[in-house]
Design a protein around this motif. Structure first.
Motif, PDB file in Angstrom:
ATOM      1  N   THR A 148       1.042  -1.332  -0.040  1.00 37.36           N
ATOM      2  CA  THR A 148       0.020   0.051   0.097  1.00 37.36           C
ATOM      3  C   THR A 148       0.878   1.460   0.074  1.00 37.36           C
ATOM      4  OG1 THR A 148      -0.137   0.439   2.550  1.00 37.36           O
ATOM      5  CG2 THR A 148      -1.564  -1.244   1.574  1.00 37.36           C
ATOM      6  N   ARG A 149       0.254   2.492   0.080  1.00 39.09           N
ATOM      7  CA  ARG A 149       1.199   3.882   0.028  1.00 39.09           C
ATOM      8  C   ARG A 149       2.018   3.760   1.314  1.00 39.09           C
ATOM      9  NH1 ARG A 149      -0.724   8.494   2.477  1.00 39.09           N
ATOM     10  NH2 ARG A 149      -2.812   8.625   3.134  1.00 39.09           N
ATOM     11  N   PHE A 150       1.480   2.985   2.381  1.00 40.28           N
ATOM     12  CA  PHE A 150       2.046   3.156   3.598  1.00 40.28           C
ATOM     13  C   PHE A 150       3.201   1.959   3.903  1.00 40.28           C
ATOM     14  CE2 PHE A 150      -2.441   4.161   4.590  1.00 40.28           C
ATOM     15  CZ  PHE A 150      -2.186   5.571   4.725  1.00 40.28           C
ATOM     16  N   SER A 151       3.674   1.280   2.939  1.00 42.28           N
ATOM     17  CA  SER A 151       4.680   0.186   3.250  1.00 42.28           C
ATOM     18  C   SER A 151       5.819   0.775   3.080  1.00 42.28           C
ATOM     19  CB  SER A 151       4.409  -0.625   1.500  1.00 42.28           C
ATOM     20  OG  SER A 151       3.170  -1.294   1.280  1.00 42.28           O
ATOM     21  N   ARG A 152       6.409   1.685   3.072  1.00 42.06           N
ATOM     22  CA  ARG A 152       7.808   2.345   3.314  1.00 42.06           C
ATOM     23  C   ARG A 152       8.989   1.418   2.704  1.00 42.06           C
ATOM     24  NH1 ARG A 152       8.514   3.059   9.453  1.00 42.06           N
ATOM     25  NH2 ARG A 152       7.487   1.161   9.426  1.00 42.06           N
ATOM     26  N   GLY A 153       8.592   0.782   1.438  1.00 44.22           N
ATOM     27  CA  GLY A 153       9.839  -0.107   0.977  1.00 44.22           C
ATOM     28  C   GLY A 153       9.800  -1.301   1.121  1.00 44.22           C
ATOM     29  N   GLY A 154       8.770  -1.867   1.842  1.00 49.64           N
ATOM     30  CA  GLY A 154       8.482  -3.370   2.179  1.00 49.64           C
ATOM     31  C   GLY A 154       7.479  -4.048   0.854  1.00 49.64           C
ATOM     32  N   ASP A 155       7.566  -5.163   0.948  1.00 47.50           N
ATOM     33  CA  ASP A 155       6.968  -6.140  -0.113  1.00 47.50           C
ATOM     34  C   ASP A 155       5.242  -6.186   0.254  1.00 47.50           C
ATOM     35  OD1 ASP A 155       6.849  -8.048   1.899  1.00 47.50           O
ATOM     36  OD2 ASP A 155       8.181  -9.357   0.833  1.00 47.50           O
ATOM     37  N   GLY A 156       5.097  -5.658   1.427  1.00 47.00           N
ATOM     38  CA  GLY A 156       3.608  -5.910   1.717  1.00 47.00           C
ATOM     39  C   GLY A 156       3.100  -7.505   1.906  1.00 47.00           C
ATOM     40  N   ARG A 157       4.025  -8.366   1.986  1.00 51.35           N
ATOM     41  CA  ARG A 157       3.633  -9.617   2.075  1.00 51.35           C
ATOM     42  C   ARG A 157       3.775 -10.203   3.516  1.00 51.35           C
ATOM     43  NH1 ARG A 157      -0.416 -10.214  -1.452  1.00 51.35           N
ATOM     44  NH2 ARG A 157       0.352 -10.078  -3.604  1.00 51.35           N
ATOM     45  N   ALA A 158       3.370 -11.512   3.603  1.00 50.63           N
ATOM     46  CA  ALA A 158       3.640 -12.074   4.914  1.00 50.63           C
ATOM     47  C   ALA A 158       4.114 -13.485   4.691  1.00 50.63           C
ATOM     48  CB  ALA A 158       2.388 -12.176   5.858  1.00 50.63           C
ATOM     49  N   ALA A 159       5.202 -14.030   5.569  1.00 50.41           N
ATOM     50  CA  ALA A 159       5.572 -15.512   5.406  1.00 50.41           C
ATOM     51  C   ALA A 159       4.822 -16.300   6.070  1.00 50.41           C
ATOM     52  CB  ALA A 159       7.106 -15.483   5.814  1.00 50.41           C
ATOM     53  N   LEU A 160       4.720 -17.590   5.598  1.00 51.32           N
ATOM     54  CA  LEU A 160       3.808 -18.569   6.439  1.00 51.32           C
ATOM     55  C   LEU A 160       4.104 -18.714   7.882  1.00 51.32           C
ATOM     56  CD1 LEU A 160       1.842 -20.879   6.165  1.00 51.32           C
ATOM     57  CD2 LEU A 160       3.546 -22.526   5.451  1.00 51.32           C
ATOM     58  N   GLY A 161       5.482 -18.529   8.258  1.00 52.08           N
ATOM     59  CA  GLY A 161       5.571 -18.845   9.637  1.00 52.08           C
ATOM     60  C   GLY A 161       4.995 -17.805  10.494  1.00 52.08           C
TER      61      GLY A 161
END
Length: 504
Positions: free
Chosen positions: A128-141
């Motif tokens: 989203t526009r708030f991601s600050r460079g992150g991929d916006g995804r989550a890992a299974l763990g």
């Protein structure tokens, strides 16, 4: 990476019980109207059918291809606009003026059986526009960890966000290396945070601050609307809710791990299970979070940090409390001082019940403190000691199984003599005492090594049977479950998990 064709986002044909978010009625600067980011091959890991039923959601739809598409962020519910919420926050004491939902989307609300609105949010649904460079995804763990711990907290009777579903994405995400991706569907009373108030206060946006406070009152503390000073009453309610919540964390040995102001809910629910854990051996300085090098959010610090966070909320709300800043500060300080009395009331009553005491005597708190000191000195297991007391209250000092949990059992024996003397002064010495103690001292908690076993089985072997079994055990934390006695055991030295990590 091979090129794949991912179907464009679509709208589910059935509403399935979802309704438009009431948050969408607030001004646009409160959120981003977000687009969905479809994933390659979503597959349902688990749907919390009981929770779905409580929310009046269509279980058949949610388990269908169309429902899984909604839970994966591949489809939106018809007439419901996904939203990424704006907020700020103090992270480890440092203020960040813009955070927001960088990997989460509010996909609607549901009206539960009690008539209350509940937010439904996807975590790991993309940028989203708030991601600050992150991929916006989550890992299974981390998705499985949040599912397990939030449902365990609910079974323990502690206010918490809930797990509605976990979905694998069929894609890899990159952290230290490539790991399977997943999306978590979270249910909350709301996603209003202390950091939400800070966001508008930092911008000097008093109009938005007032609108937010009005919304919080209507959503969570409707009785405050009739108070002489509604916004002060809102602050009082939040302070009391947080005091009760943290006291209940402390009574079960729970460590949140990242008590930033953006991770503290206005509703008084536990939210954002990242580097969280339950203590095994008792020590007040216990820290699990890999990013909490200074121990800011250690177990014993949690009440103090809660007050610090609430002071930041009070600062943000000052323009709403009084026309004069000096008067507003005085009012806020008076409210914050009430935290300790509320916290002590819940925590001290809980300690007495954990020790099998119903009446109040002046020596009760020193007695409880004495046990904790002996536990810490002997590295005794927090959960098993209190559970064992319910079995040993009628035992002769020097006998009973609890003493075996201490490296130097004689130190526990000395404390137990004082405890037995205190029990003898109870109005009824033993009638119903074991049942009462078992009702507040869980036998089963989500021990860190067990959660890690679940994660490793799922990530390494795509085996979710340990996940299902652990959930089944934790759904009955106070019951005797002889078939699952292995889940009672603390970790062996080689099984200890001393660090936990944020999902990002």
């Amino acid at each position: 990476m091979d090129q794949v064709n991912i179907e464009a986002p679509r709208q589910a044909d059935l509403a399935a019980g979802f309704v438009q978010s009431s948050y969408a009625e607030l001004p646009d600067r409160f959120y981003q109207r977000a687009d969905l980011s479809p994933v390659r091959a979503p597959k349902l890991i688990r749907l919390n059918r009981q929770l779905a039923e409580d929310l009046n959601l269509d279980i058949g739809f949610l388990e269908s291809e169309g429902g899984i598409a909604v839970l994966a962020g591949n489809a939106s519910v018809k007439n419901v606009q996904p939203l990424a919420l704006a907020y700020a926050g103090h992270q480890f004491g440092n203020f960040v003026p813009q955070l927001g939902d960088g990997r989460a989307l509010l996909i609607g609300e549901a009206i539960d059986r009690g008539g209350k609105r509940r937010d439904i949010q996807l975590k790991g649904s993309g940028r989203t526009r708030f991601s600050r460079g992150g991929d916006g995804r989550a890992a299974l763990g981390p998705v499985l960890r949040e599912y397990v711990v939030s449902e365990a907290m609910a079974a323990l009777g502690i206010p918490t966000t809930r797990a509605l579903a976990a979905v694998s994405t069929g894609e890899m995400v990159f952290r230290e290396g490539a790991v399977p991706g997943a999306i978590f569907t979270r249910v909350a009373a709301s996603h209003l945070r202390i950091g939400t108030f800070q966001y508008f206060a930092a911008r000097g946006d008093h109009e938005a601050l007032k609108a937010l406070a009005d919304y919080a009152i209507e959503r969570h503390y409707s009785e405050a609307a009739a108070a002489e000073t509604p916004y002060l009453a809102l602050l009082e309610n939040v302070v009391a809710a947080q005091a009760r919540l943290v006291a209940r964390w402390m009574l079960v040995g729970f460590i949140h791990g990242v008590m930033n102001t953006d991770n503290m809910s206005i509703s008084g629910e536990t939210i954002d299970y990242g580097p969280c854990a339950f203590m095994d051996s008792y020590h007040p300085g216990t820290v699990f979070s890999s990013i909490d090098a200074g121990g800011r959010y250690a177990y014993a610090n949690q009440p103090r940090i809660a007050v610090w966070n609430l002071a930041r909320l009070a600062e943000a709300m000052l323009p709403l409390l009084a026309a004069s800043e000096d008067e507003a500060v005085a009012l806020a300080e008076a409210v914050l001082k009430k935290f300790q009395a509320t916290y002590d009331g819940v925590f001290h009553k809980g300690l007495r019940r954990k020790l099998g005491l119903s009446a109040e005597h002046p020596e009760d708190l020193p007695l409880a403190a004495g046990l904790l000191e002996v536990m810490s000195a002997n590295e005794a297991d927090f959960t098993l000691v209190f559970r064992g007391l319910g079995d040993d209250f009628a035992a002769v000092p020097g006998e009973g199984g609890t003493r075996k949990l201490f490296k130097r059992p004689e130190e526990f024996d000395g404390w137990a003599v004082r405890w037995k003397e205190r029990l003898a002064r109870e109005p009824e010495f033993d009638v119903g005492r074991q049942e009462m103690m078992r009702s507040v001292n869980p036998k089963y908690i989500p021990r860190n090594h067990r959660v890690e076993e679940v994660i490793r089985a799922a990530v390494d072997r795509s085996d979710f049977s340990p996940f299902e079994e652990l959930l089944s055990v934790l759904a009955r934390p106070f019951d005797e479950q002889p078939a699952h006695s292995a889940y009672v055991d603390p970790p062996k030295p080689e099984e200890r998990v001393l660090e936990t990590f944020c999902g990002t």
